[in-house]
Design a protein around this motif. Sequence first.
Motif: not given
Length: 266
Positions: A195-219
């Motif tokens: 779980a930590l390995t996966l979370a760190h992999r996600l943490a290393a993704q481009p932050a703006e793109a990841l957040r915007a993608t999650k926000a669009a899915l949240a909508a």
Amino acid sequence: MSDVSPVLTVAADGDVRVVTLNRPERLNGVSEELHRRLSQVWRELAEDTEARAVVLTGAGRAFSAGGDFDHLRRHHHDAELRERSIRLDRTIQTEMIRFPLPVVAAVNGPAVGLGCSLALGCDLVLMAENTYLADPHVSVGLVAGDGGVTLWPLLTSLLRVKEYLFTGDRIPAGTAVELGLANRVVAAPQLMSEALTLAHRLAAQPAEALRATKAALAAVVEQVSRGGMEAALLAERSTMTSPDHIRIVDELASRASSRRPAAEGN
């Protein structure tokens, strides 16, 4: 960052925050205090400028057994508590849907009722091989207002949703993956590491793109689930005082109380 409370902890692993439900002696059953903290922690984490991802797990041998019996029984006679609990359930669901960072559930033991909803409210779900999901709201005389109605139809087929919400049957980890309710099964000793390995992999993704993608899915989630969430929350409030619910919870609480001294003596 390290924030310790009696019922919930938040610890830092670099830019990953590990949120732990921390009532292991009660299988992380949700008390009033834990319910309140679960409604607050997501906004607190969103304001943590150093955080990039989150892992959610439980202390001890359960992820969360759902509602604590003592807490459930207080709802039978306390109208103010019923209203407050419904507000908190709404807040928890909404805050988790809108939370800007990726969240990985590390389901280390049974995830039941609200515990199941918390796990499925995460973005990715890893389950230890010996664990299960279950939402027995109907079986204890309640409507699944804290997430079952909101989340499950977005994750698996409506036929499966009805089967498991209507019966409250347990869903083993492997079956949960097959149904789309979890991403993968992990050997228990490796669960937190993976779980930590996966979370760190996600943490290393481009932050703006990841957040915007999650926000669009949240909508999308909010648009699809808003009506069902409100209908289920109001119906759950109503069933909190139903004769069936009062009787079943009293019976279950009595059985649990009779077993507890023997368990504590072992």
